[in-house]
Write an enzyme that holds these catalytic residues in place. Structure first.
Site, mmCIF file in Angstrom:
data_model
loop_
_atom_site.group_PDB
_atom_site.id
_atom_site.type_symbol
_atom_site.label_atom_id
_atom_site.label_comp_id
_atom_site.label_asym_id
_atom_site.label_seq_id
_atom_site.Cartn_x
_atom_site.Cartn_y
_atom_site.Cartn_z
ATOM 1 N N SER A 56 0.820 -1.220 0.000
ATOM 2 C CA SER A 56 0.000 0.000 0.000
ATOM 3 C C SER A 56 0.849 1.264 0.000
ATOM 4 C CB SER A 56 -0.889 -0.001 1.249
ATOM 5 O OG SER A 56 -1.390 1.291 1.496
ATOM 6 N N GLN A 78 0.718 -0.551 -4.844
ATOM 7 C CA GLN A 78 -0.579 0.152 -4.973
ATOM 8 C C GLN A 78 -0.338 1.648 -4.879
ATOM 9 O OE1 GLN A 78 -2.212 1.584 -1.852
ATOM 10 N NE2 GLN A 78 -3.621 2.663 -3.221
ATOM 11 N N TYR A 80 -1.801 5.320 -4.302
ATOM 12 C CA TYR A 80 -2.742 6.408 -4.058
ATOM 13 C C TYR A 80 -2.152 7.586 -4.800
ATOM 14 C CZ TYR A 80 -5.626 4.134 -0.497
ATOM 15 O OH TYR A 80 -6.498 3.312 0.160
ATOM 16 N N THR A 106 -5.482 2.922 -7.152
ATOM 17 C CA THR A 106 -6.786 2.823 -6.495
ATOM 18 C C THR A 106 -7.649 4.025 -6.872
ATOM 19 O OG1 THR A 106 -5.838 1.550 -4.702
ATOM 20 C CG2 THR A 106 -7.934 2.634 -4.247
ATOM 21 N N ARG A 115 -16.419 7.728 7.726
ATOM 22 C CA ARG A 115 -16.326 6.526 8.575
ATOM 23 C C ARG A 115 -16.785 6.875 9.985
ATOM 24 N NH1 ARG A 115 -10.652 4.402 5.790
ATOM 25 N NH2 ARG A 115 -11.581 4.160 3.734
ATOM 26 N N LYS A 188 -7.893 -0.250 -9.489
ATOM 27 C CA LYS A 188 -8.618 -0.964 -8.428
ATOM 28 C C LYS A 188 -9.786 -0.106 -7.966
ATOM 29 C CE LYS A 188 -7.691 -2.734 -3.720
ATOM 30 N NZ LYS A 188 -8.138 -1.716 -2.783
ATOM 31 N N HIS A 212 -13.560 -1.509 -2.081
ATOM 32 C CA HIS A 212 -12.666 -1.127 -0.987
ATOM 33 C C HIS A 212 -13.117 -1.761 0.334
ATOM 34 C CE1 HIS A 212 -9.248 1.769 -0.501
ATOM 35 N NE2 HIS A 212 -9.509 1.590 0.784
ATOM 36 N N ARG A 215 -15.679 0.211 2.508
ATOM 37 C CA ARG A 215 -15.244 1.276 3.403
ATOM 38 C C ARG A 215 -15.372 2.672 2.806
ATOM 39 N NH1 ARG A 215 -11.491 0.005 7.293
ATOM 40 N NH2 ARG A 215 -9.951 1.499 6.595
ATOM 41 N N GLY A 245 -14.598 -9.282 1.033
ATOM 42 C CA GLY A 245 -15.328 -10.360 1.707
ATOM 43 C C GLY A 245 -14.774 -11.752 1.522
ATOM 44 N N GLY A 266 -7.845 -8.883 2.063
ATOM 45 C CA GLY A 266 -7.663 -7.628 2.789
ATOM 46 C C GLY A 266 -7.632 -7.911 4.281
ATOM 47 N N ARG A 267 -8.792 -7.749 4.909
ATOM 48 C CA ARG A 267 -8.849 -7.928 6.362
ATOM 49 C C ARG A 267 -8.359 -9.307 6.815
ATOM 50 N NH1 ARG A 267 -13.297 -5.197 4.752
ATOM 51 N NH2 ARG A 267 -14.047 -3.398 5.934
HETATM 52 C C1 LIG Z 1 -7.684 -1.275 7.268
HETATM 53 C C2 LIG Z 1 -7.759 -1.274 5.772
HETATM 54 C C3 LIG Z 1 -6.836 -0.500 5.082
HETATM 55 C C4 LIG Z 1 -6.866 -0.490 3.679
HETATM 56 N N1 LIG Z 1 -5.912 0.230 3.003
HETATM 57 C C5 LIG Z 1 -5.923 0.230 1.664
HETATM 58 C C6 LIG Z 1 -4.914 0.921 0.949
HETATM 59 O O1 LIG Z 1 -4.015 1.506 1.530
HETATM 60 N N2 LIG Z 1 -4.983 0.913 -0.413
HETATM 61 C C7 LIG Z 1 -5.973 0.262 -1.097
HETATM 62 O O2 LIG Z 1 -5.992 0.286 -2.321
HETATM 63 N N3 LIG Z 1 -6.910 -0.425 -0.430
HETATM 64 C C8 LIG Z 1 -6.914 -0.464 0.923
HETATM 65 N N4 LIG Z 1 -7.864 -1.183 1.585
HETATM 66 C C9 LIG Z 1 -8.850 -1.960 0.818
HETATM 67 C C10 LIG Z 1 -8.316 -3.357 0.532
HETATM 68 O O3 LIG Z 1 -7.272 -3.343 -0.411
HETATM 69 C C11 LIG Z 1 -9.418 -4.254 -0.039
HETATM 70 O O4 LIG Z 1 -10.030 -3.623 -1.136
HETATM 71 C C12 LIG Z 1 -10.480 -4.632 0.984
HETATM 72 O O5 LIG Z 1 -9.929 -4.737 2.281
HETATM 73 C C13 LIG Z 1 -11.103 -5.953 0.555
HETATM 74 O O6 LIG Z 1 -12.098 -6.341 1.431
HETATM 75 P P1 LIG Z 1 -11.862 -7.411 2.619
HETATM 76 O O7 LIG Z 1 -11.134 -6.653 3.701
HETATM 77 O O8 LIG Z 1 -13.239 -7.786 2.980
HETATM 78 O O9 LIG Z 1 -11.043 -8.539 2.069
HETATM 79 C C14 LIG Z 1 -7.845 -1.223 2.982
HETATM 80 C C15 LIG Z 1 -8.749 -2.006 3.704
HETATM 81 C C16 LIG Z 1 -8.710 -2.038 5.084
HETATM 82 C C17 LIG Z 1 -9.685 -2.927 5.815
#
Ligand SMILES: Cc1cc2nc3c(=O)[nH]c(=O)nc-3n(C[C@H](O)[C@H](O)[C@H](O)COP(=O)(O)O)c2cc1C
Length: 313
Positions: A56, A78, A80, A106, A115, A188, A212, A215, A245, A266-267
């Protein structure tokens, strides 16, 4: 049933990036708030398992340090796309120099979403300088500060935060990115056929269908639902990933059946990191891979790449 599944293949290759399993470690920022090993812990797990990492832009560790930890292990970066184009360009150059094999831009987070809980708690780790390691290690950014972050963290953090939002960005700006880097470019955050078409028309090499992790826009369509529409639009040969998910093996198989070439976690791996640092991430990867292998076999599949829509109802 009785499909002869004694030999199975879970591997994928996406734009030259090989993974032993059809999932990659997606970009999750600010991992220092999760575990002290942060992105270096994730890098160790990535290297140990061969599952590539997409680092990231909002990581807590400079991209060069993560690259050093990864050694020769494949990785993507990735982006930003900061509002300040020169800073964004510097980041892209650094990623190329440090051996990242693609830039994943992204699209859905040109500024942070609303949020509730973070607002209620007055919680924004960036204000404490966390998740800004790419800024704080950037020569161009440091040149602009009167005092380095070690001496005046608050001003440095605010300066970085101010450079972040980029709501004026348009598809046409991708031309600049194509000129800046020879690396493949993925986008993305695509959720519609229309945006997928625009992305391809603007020369991207791959698309990540994503909301995302829910979020950014409340009530956004689920990425898995959008995947079908997007695959129909781009055709069978375009590179298409998805995230959102993914919690267990069957989620991956469904995504592959509905048109993904691979998925991002992700999570799921962030939870592993929280519990056990690098070992926790590695445990998540190995358990998910084992569950996937078993589920594929029991569903009558020999290769994750051969699943099609008939596998789901
Ligand atoms: C705490 C957190 C931080 C994230 N930071 C970024 C990020 O820096 N760049 C980005 O492209 N996506 C970010 N994402 C999104 C993830 O890349 C991804 O799209 C998302 O977490 C997928 O869903 P999941 O957590 O259910 O797997 C973040 C997600 C979370 C939960």
């Amino acid at each position: 049933m009785l499909a002869g599944v004694a030999e199975r293949d879970l591997s994928v290759e996406v734009l030259g990036l090989r993974s032993p399993v059809p999932f990659l470690l997606g970009p999750v920022g600010v991992l220092s708030i999760v575990h002290e090993e942060a992105e270096l812990g994730v890098a160790r797990a990535s290297k140990a398992t061969g599952v590539p990492l997409i680092l990231s832009s909002a990581a807590s560790t400079p991209l060069e340090d993560v690259a050093a930890e990864l050694g020769g292990a494949p990785r993507w970066f990735q982006l930003y796309w900061w509002g300040d184009r020169e800073l964004a360009g510097s980041l892209v150059d650094r990623a190329g120099a440090a051996g990242y094999g693609a830039i994943v831009v992204t699209l859905d987070t040109l500024t942070l979403g609303w949020r509730d809980r973070d607002l209620r708690n007055g919680y924004l780790p960036f204000l404490r300088g966390e998740g800004l390691a790419q800024f704080f290690s950037d020569p161009l950014f440091l040149e602009r500060l009167e005092a380095p972050p070690e001496e005046d963290l608050q001003t440095a953090s605010l300066t970085a935060l101010t450079a972040f939002p980029n709501l004026a960005l348009t598809w046409r700006d991708l031309e600049w990115l194509h000129e800046r880097t020879e690396l493949p470019i993925l986008v993305k955050g695509v959720l519609t056929a229309e945006d997928a078409r625009l992305a391809l028309d603007h020369g991207v090499d791959g698309i990540v269908v994503s909301n995302h992790g829910g979020r950014q826009v409340d009530g956004a369509v689920a990425a898995l639902d959008a995947l079908v529409e997007v695959r129909d639009e781009v055709g069978p040969d375009a590179t298409l990933l998805m995230d959102g998910g993914i919690r267990r093996a069957s989620d991956i198989l469904k995504a592959m059946a509905l048109g993904a070439d691979a998925v991002l976690l992700g999570r799921l791996y962030a939870y592993g990191l929280a519990v056990g640092g690098a070992a926790g991430v590695e445990a998540v990867i190995r358990q998910l891979a084992a569950e996937l292998d078993l589920t594929l076999a029991l569903a009558g599949g020999r290769s994750v790449r051969e699943l099609d829509r008939a596998a789901v109802t």
